[in-house]
Design a protein around this motif. Structure first.
Motif, PDB file in Angstrom:
ATOM      1  N   GLY A 289      14.682  13.356  -5.630  1.00  0.00           N
ATOM      2  CA  GLY A 289      13.774  14.490  -5.459  1.00  0.00           C
ATOM      3  C   GLY A 289      12.710  14.598  -6.528  1.00  0.00           C
ATOM      4  N   LEU A 290      12.440  13.481  -7.234  1.00  0.00           N
ATOM      5  CA  LEU A 290      11.462  13.512  -8.321  1.00  0.00           C
ATOM      6  C   LEU A 290      10.061  13.100  -7.869  1.00  0.00           C
ATOM      7  N   ILE A 291       9.990  12.253  -6.847  1.00  0.00           N
ATOM      8  CA  ILE A 291       8.684  11.808  -6.339  1.00  0.00           C
ATOM      9  C   ILE A 291       8.689  11.870  -4.818  1.00  0.00           C
ATOM     10  N   ALA A 292       7.501  11.908  -4.240  1.00  0.00           N
ATOM     11  CA  ALA A 292       7.330  11.784  -2.781  1.00  0.00           C
ATOM     12  C   ALA A 292       6.689  10.434  -2.511  1.00  0.00           C
ATOM     13  N   SER A 293       7.021   9.858  -1.387  1.00  0.00           N
ATOM     14  CA  SER A 293       6.536   8.511  -1.055  1.00  0.00           C
ATOM     15  C   SER A 293       5.902   8.505   0.314  1.00  0.00           C
ATOM     16  N   GLU A 294       4.734   7.894   0.395  1.00  0.00           N
ATOM     17  CA  GLU A 294       4.068   7.694   1.677  1.00  0.00           C
ATOM     18  C   GLU A 294       3.618   6.249   1.734  1.00  0.00           C
ATOM     19  N   GLU A 295       3.479   5.730   2.952  1.00  0.00           N
ATOM     20  CA  GLU A 295       3.068   4.335   3.080  1.00  0.00           C
ATOM     21  C   GLU A 295       1.797   4.214   3.885  1.00  0.00           C
ATOM     22  N   GLN A 296       0.839   3.461   3.350  1.00  0.00           N
ATOM     23  CA  GLN A 296      -0.380   3.156   4.083  1.00  0.00           C
ATOM     24  C   GLN A 296      -0.123   1.985   5.008  1.00  0.00           C
ATOM     25  N   ILE A 297      -0.789   1.984   6.177  1.00  0.00           N
ATOM     26  CA  ILE A 297      -0.710   0.815   7.040  1.00  0.00           C
ATOM     27  C   ILE A 297      -1.796  -0.159   6.611  1.00  0.00           C
ATOM     28  N   PRO A 298      -1.808  -1.406   7.125  1.00  0.00           N
ATOM     29  CA  PRO A 298      -2.529  -2.497   6.471  1.00  0.00           C
ATOM     30  C   PRO A 298      -3.931  -2.202   5.983  1.00  0.00           C
ATOM     31  N   ARG A 299      -4.762  -1.530   6.795  1.00  0.00           N
ATOM     32  CA  ARG A 299      -6.131  -1.315   6.347  1.00  0.00           C
ATOM     33  C   ARG A 299      -6.152  -0.292   5.220  1.00  0.00           C
TER      34      ARG A 299
ATOM     35  N   ARG B 299       0.813  -1.214   0.000  1.00  0.00           N
ATOM     36  CA  ARG B 299       0.000   0.000   0.000  1.00  0.00           C
ATOM     37  C   ARG B 299       0.846   1.264   0.000  1.00  0.00           C
ATOM     38  N   ARG B 300       2.098   1.114  -0.437  1.00  0.00           N
ATOM     39  CA  ARG B 300       2.927   2.313  -0.560  1.00  0.00           C
ATOM     40  C   ARG B 300       2.386   3.180  -1.693  1.00  0.00           C
ATOM     41  N   VAL B 301       2.284   4.487  -1.452  1.00  0.00           N
ATOM     42  CA  VAL B 301       1.746   5.411  -2.443  1.00  0.00           C
ATOM     43  C   VAL B 301       2.817   6.439  -2.787  1.00  0.00           C
ATOM     44  N   VAL B 302       3.002   6.698  -4.082  1.00  0.00           N
ATOM     45  CA  VAL B 302       3.983   7.692  -4.532  1.00  0.00           C
ATOM     46  C   VAL B 302       3.266   8.735  -5.363  1.00  0.00           C
ATOM     47  N   ARG B 303       3.803   9.953  -5.360  1.00  0.00           N
ATOM     48  CA  ARG B 303       3.210  11.003  -6.175  1.00  0.00           C
ATOM     49  C   ARG B 303       4.324  11.862  -6.788  1.00  0.00           C
TER      50      ARG B 303
ATOM     51  N   TYR C 145       5.004   6.877 -15.661  1.00  0.00           N
ATOM     52  CA  TYR C 145       3.684   6.396 -15.245  1.00  0.00           C
ATOM     53  C   TYR C 145       3.162   7.208 -14.057  1.00  0.00           C
ATOM     54  N   ILE C 146       4.048   7.480 -13.100  1.00  0.00           N
ATOM     55  CA  ILE C 146       3.647   8.262 -11.916  1.00  0.00           C
ATOM     56  C   ILE C 146       3.239   9.668 -12.339  1.00  0.00           C
ATOM     57  N   LEU C 147       4.000  10.254 -13.279  1.00  0.00           N
ATOM     58  CA  LEU C 147       3.682  11.602 -13.750  1.00  0.00           C
ATOM     59  C   LEU C 147       2.323  11.634 -14.442  1.00  0.00           C
ATOM     60  N   SER C 148       2.003  10.582 -15.190  1.00  0.00           N
ATOM     61  CA  SER C 148       0.722  10.545 -15.899  1.00  0.00           C
ATOM     62  C   SER C 148      -0.451  10.403 -14.937  1.00  0.00           C
ATOM     63  N   LYS C 149      -0.221   9.713 -13.818  1.00  0.00           N
ATOM     64  CA  LYS C 149      -1.293   9.489 -12.836  1.00  0.00           C
ATOM     65  C   LYS C 149      -1.287  10.515 -11.705  1.00  0.00           C
ATOM     66  N   ARG C 150      -0.172  11.219 -11.583  1.00  0.00           N
ATOM     67  CA  ARG C 150       0.075  12.146 -10.460  1.00  0.00           C
ATOM     68  C   ARG C 150       0.256  11.419  -9.138  1.00  0.00           C
ATOM     69  N   GLU C 151      -0.497  10.352  -8.920  1.00  0.00           N
ATOM     70  CA  GLU C 151      -0.378   9.577  -7.682  1.00  0.00           C
ATOM     71  C   GLU C 151      -0.708   8.118  -7.994  1.00  0.00           C
TER      72      GLU C 151
ATOM     73  N   GLN D 245      12.197  -5.296  -8.142  1.00  0.00           N
ATOM     74  CA  GLN D 245      12.609  -4.621  -6.904  1.00  0.00           C
ATOM     75  C   GLN D 245      12.037  -3.207  -6.915  1.00  0.00           C
ATOM     76  N   ILE D 246      10.731  -3.152  -6.884  1.00  0.00           N
ATOM     77  CA  ILE D 246      10.038  -1.886  -7.093  1.00  0.00           C
ATOM     78  C   ILE D 246      10.365  -0.868  -6.003  1.00  0.00           C
ATOM     79  N   HIS D 247      10.518  -1.319  -4.744  1.00  0.00           N
ATOM     80  CA  HIS D 247      10.748  -0.359  -3.662  1.00  0.00           C
ATOM     81  C   HIS D 247      12.120   0.285  -3.767  1.00  0.00           C
ATOM     82  N   ALA D 248      13.131  -0.519  -4.131  1.00  0.00           N
ATOM     83  CA  ALA D 248      14.463   0.052  -4.318  1.00  0.00           C
ATOM     84  C   ALA D 248      14.446   1.064  -5.456  1.00  0.00           C
ATOM     85  N   LEU D 249      13.730   0.734  -6.550  1.00  0.00           N
ATOM     86  CA  LEU D 249      13.620   1.648  -7.686  1.00  0.00           C
ATOM     87  C   LEU D 249      12.952   2.960  -7.261  1.00  0.00           C
TER      88      LEU D 249
END
Length: 843
Positions: free
Chosen positions: A171-181, A109-113, A139-145, A159-163
């Motif tokens: 400094g190109l994207i910001a990353s936030e992580e959702q907890i399980p729910r 549930r990691r979210v990037v924007r 892809y992130i730029l096209s979706k914004r988030e 290895q998506i998380h390392a990428l």
């Protein structure tokens, strides 16, 4: 050259697992970051706890991915967790899971924007050196988030998380992580940047609008009149609410470029309100002396533990506030532990009035999102003070300078129902030692162990023997309920003809004595507050047939069921079973079914009959299940909207209401006669604490304690407000029986659905301890006082280790480890062995 990582997983195995670090993850695999690793046939998420240079383990599997761009557990906190795991004999994975609000939640549930720096030019540059990263960024730029899982599916990156971490560091994207729910994620609000508005564009849009579009015109006029200072912004929801414009109309202005918006993360925080800050408070001599000692320790550095023994109403909280102010001035952070959720609102309001946004709150009644946001604020350094019950001891603060443990004697600081079974007070002392922070333990009734540590020089003892402004301590009197019952029976007997008189054993005595009733009436007439304590919830603790003695028992536990009046059902307070009471006795068919004992609901009913016009509030687990219920009840009482506050032990601790002039204890015997060596100590603490709620201002306080044991030494010392006399008498009894502080206790519980198997495993473990040469007194194994809970039988084995023979407890822990390993291969799968070091109770 191969590189390795030790990973701790949230499994019930007391070991760490070693993995290979693949070349692409070498820079990302840091101690304190979470890693996704193969475990059996599945993948599991754990924490990297070490980077060994070599290993003897063969057939190692590689780490699949690294979740975090930087460590989320500091070296200091990891060291603390290792100590907890070793001292409390708990797997490190369990401790780490308790230390993090999100536990080991996976990365799905990691979210990037996209950030403003992710421009088409930056994307072209990225394609030249890292095509896979560029594909993900596009892809992130096209979706914004987008979620990490969506990016992985779109790009095929393993290895998506390392990428993504590389894109974060660039400094190109910001990353936030959702907890399980899925519903829990960082809260983002759309804002209008007022400082980026173009007044000329707004005026042209206004001129072009039809006069009939009043709401849109009003919206633009509002923005033209708004403050445009740098950084000024308004939430879109607030703007629409204020102007009455619709979201569709607003979106039209955004689409035409007239208005610029941005999505901003905001912190979810429960609103506890604030107290009006009293400026220019002058500390009295004892407060000043205690503060000087604590400040001096912080200035010198190196930590130290201070036990503040201050009577109720002596102003300990103000000392904590001033110590914290000094701590922040040194550029350091602080933790405040409180024993009860019910104390949190008052404490938070007090601290927020002084420190504002520097305060973050954590407790179990908060939503997962609120807890997660509080943790992130502390982790980022946005909040430098964290307040909460025992889990707040794990707050991810850096530069820790002060830890305050308020009401340090409270048993609720001990985790008792799941691993790790730690005591937050003792963990605070150890964390302070590791971090070089000063630890302040405060109480009007210090625990016997803490006071013994102070007398022995392990802690520094600081005293506050008087109340603020020399307000006198409340007068305390005992009401002999046995004599009261005889008096009431004699009066009732005289009023009835001989043929209608029942024997004394059948006489039902009111829970409120005559003298307490008259004192309550006086307070109602004077509009003063009354607090009543009955430390047993429900209406009647047991239901009994008067003809044969049958009692309603829980089907799952070896306890009686409690009758609850509101829903007219029986409930087990251990497993939660609910059922309808019998109308006829199932044993003898009798109809004389009686409600025995006194719970808070029964007292509430009697009070309603005695004082029909009084405003009564009940505060116990049944009346405070909803979020914010504690605070609503206490605020109502503070405003004078409630005459009588009735409750369990949650009304006894730390509450400060100047209007309270009377405290009544319905039954002092509830806890005092339990088969536990701490029963007298707990009773002394509870009664002294609840008595301290009375007379905390110019109004004189009065306390009435109802009991059937008026000669008990505990009550004699409560009457005199004499902690030292009680402590010395209790210490003599503990020394004679070799109980703490002269020994260290370890409680081993065998638990399972088959009693014979449970007994066999308990006895086999006891034999293993003796064979391993345990240097301790072994009591048992024997059935626990409550021998069955939730369909599981319980047998106890108590180890009593003298501190003079094993000061640190290391020897006994090593023997327990060996005995656990020795008995594990043949242990019945359904039988659990639970080890509780320094148990808070033995029942």
């Amino acid at each position: 050259m191969k590189r390795y990582a030790d990973v701790s997983l949230p499994v019930n195995l007391d070991r760490e697992f070693t993995y290979l670090i693949p070349p692409g993850l070498e820079s990302a695999a840091l101690v304190g970051t979470r890693a996704v690793v193969p475990f059996g046939r599945k993948y599991a998420t754990g924490l990297i706890t070490g980077l060994p240079a070599a290993t003897n383990v063969t057939g190692l599997k590689p780490i699949h991915d690294i979740i975090d761009p930087s460590p989320i557990v500091s070296d200091e906190l990891l060291r603390l967790c290792r100590w907890i795991a070793g001292y409390y004999l708990s797997p490190l994975g369990s401790v780490l899971k308790a230390a993090m609000p999100q536990g080991f939640s996976p990365s799905s549930r990691r979210v990037v924007r996209a950030l403003d720096a992710l421009t088409p030019d930056a994307l072209e540059e990225l394609k030249k050196r890292a095509p896979k990263q560029a594909e993900a960024a596009a892809y992130i730029l096209s979706k914004r988030e987008a979620s990490a899982a969506d990016v992985a599916r779109k790009t095929g990156a393993r290895q998506i998380h390392a990428l993504l971490n590389d894109l974060v560091h660039a400094g190109l994207i910001a990353s936030e992580e959702q907890i399980p729910r899925p519903s829990v994620k960082p809260k983002v609000v759309e804002m209008v940047r007022r400082d980026l508005l173009n007044p000329d564009l707004l005026r042209r849009a206004l001129d072009a609008l039809s006069p009939r579009k009043k709401k849109v015109r009003g919206l633009i006029e509002h923005l033209l009149a708004a403050d445009t200072a740098p950084g000024a912004s308004t939430a879109v929801a607030d703007l629409l609410r204020h102007t009455g414009a619709t979201l569709t109309q607003f979106r039209g202005l955004v689409g035409s470029g007239v208005i610029v918006t941005e999505r901003v993360e905001v912190s979810r925080e429960q609103d506890f309100g604030t107290e009006l800050q009293t400026l220019g408070i002058r500390l009295n001599d004892s407060q000043s002396a205690v503060l000087a000692a604590i400040r001096g320790a912080m200035e010198r550095g190196g930590g130290g533990t201070y036990l503040v023994h201050g009577v109720t109403g002596s102003g300990k909280t103000q000392v904590y506030i001033e110590a914290m102010r000094f701590c922040l001035s040194l550029g350091k952070s602080a933790i405040v532990l409180v024993p009860e959720i019910s104390l949190t609102p008052q404490m938070v309001r007090r601290f927020k009035s002084h420190f504002g946004a520097d305060v973050a709150v954590v407790h179990s009644r908060m939503s997962p999102g609120e807890r997660h946001d509080a943790w992130r604020r502390a982790y980022r350094g946005e909040a430098r003070i964290v307040i909460g019950p025992r889990s707040a001891v794990f707050a991810p603060l850096t530069h820790l300078g002060l830890i305050v443990v308020d009401e340090e004697h409270e048993a609720s600081y001990k985790q008792f129902d799941s691993s790790p079974r730690y005591n937050a007070r003792d963990v605070a002392v150890v964390r302070g030692g590791h971090a070089g922070a000063v630890v302040v333990l405060g109480s009007a009734t210090p625990s016997v162990e803490s006071y013994s540590n102070a007398e022995g020089g392990k802690y520094t003892l600081l005293r506050m023997p008087k109340r603020i402004d020399d307000v006198p301590m409340p007068s305390i009197a005992l009401v002999d309920m046995t004599a009261e019952r005889k008096r009431l029976y004699a009066a009732a007997k005289e009023a009835l003809p001989p043929d209608q008189r029942s024997p004394l054993k059948n006489f039902v005595q009111p829970s409120v004595s005559g003298i307490l009733r008259s004192k309550i009436q006086e307070r109602i007439e004077r509009k003063e507050g009354t607090i009543l304590l009955q430390n047993r919830r429900g209406f009647a603790p047991f239901v009994e047939c008067a003809e044969c003695g049958y009692a309603e028992m829980c089907d799952n536990c070896n306890v009686t069921l409690t009758y609850h009046l509101a829903k007219k059902h029986l409930r087990c307070h251990y497993c939660g079973l609910i059922r309808t009471p019998h109308i006829l006795c199932p044993t003898c068919g009798g109809t004389d079914i009686r409600l025995r004992g006194i719970g808070t609901q029964k007292v509430e009913e009697e009070l309603g009959t005695m004082f029909p016009g009084a405003r009564i509030q009940r505060m116990d687990m049944d009346s405070t299940t909803r979020k914010g219920a504690h605070d609503r009840i206490l605020r109502s009482f503070a405003r004078g909207e409630t005459d009588i506050l009735l409750g369990t032990q949650m009304v006894a601790k730390g509450l400060d209401f100047p209007r309270v002039s009377l405290v009544g204890v319905i039954s002092a015997d509830t806890q005092m006669l339990l088969p536990d060596f701490r029963a007298s100590e707990r009773t002394f603490q509870l009664l002294t604490q609840v008595a301290g709620r009375a007379g905390r201002s110019s109004i004189l306080g009065e306390v009435l304690i109802q009991t059937h044991q008026p000669g008990h030494y505990t009550l004699v010392h409560v009457l005199d407000h004499d902690f030292m006399a009680f402590y010395e008498e209790e210490l003599r009894a503990r020394r004679e029986l070799a109980y703490p502080p002269f020994s260290r206790l370890v409680l081993v519980e065998a638990r399972g659905p088959n009693e014979e198997h449970v007994r066999d495993e308990a006895e086999r473990f006891a034999r293993a301890l003796r064979e391993e040469g345990i240097r301790a007194t072994l009591l048992g194994p024997a059935p626990a006082v409550i021998s069955k809970i939730d369909k599981k039988y319980r047998w106890h084995l108590i180890l009593k280790c003298l501190k003079e023979e094993d000061p640190s407890g290391n020897a006994v822990r090593e023997v327990i480890h060996r005995a656990m390993d020795k008995t594990a291969p043949r242990r019945k799968a359904e039988v659990q062995l639970i080890v509780d070091v320094d148990p808070a109770g033995l029942m």
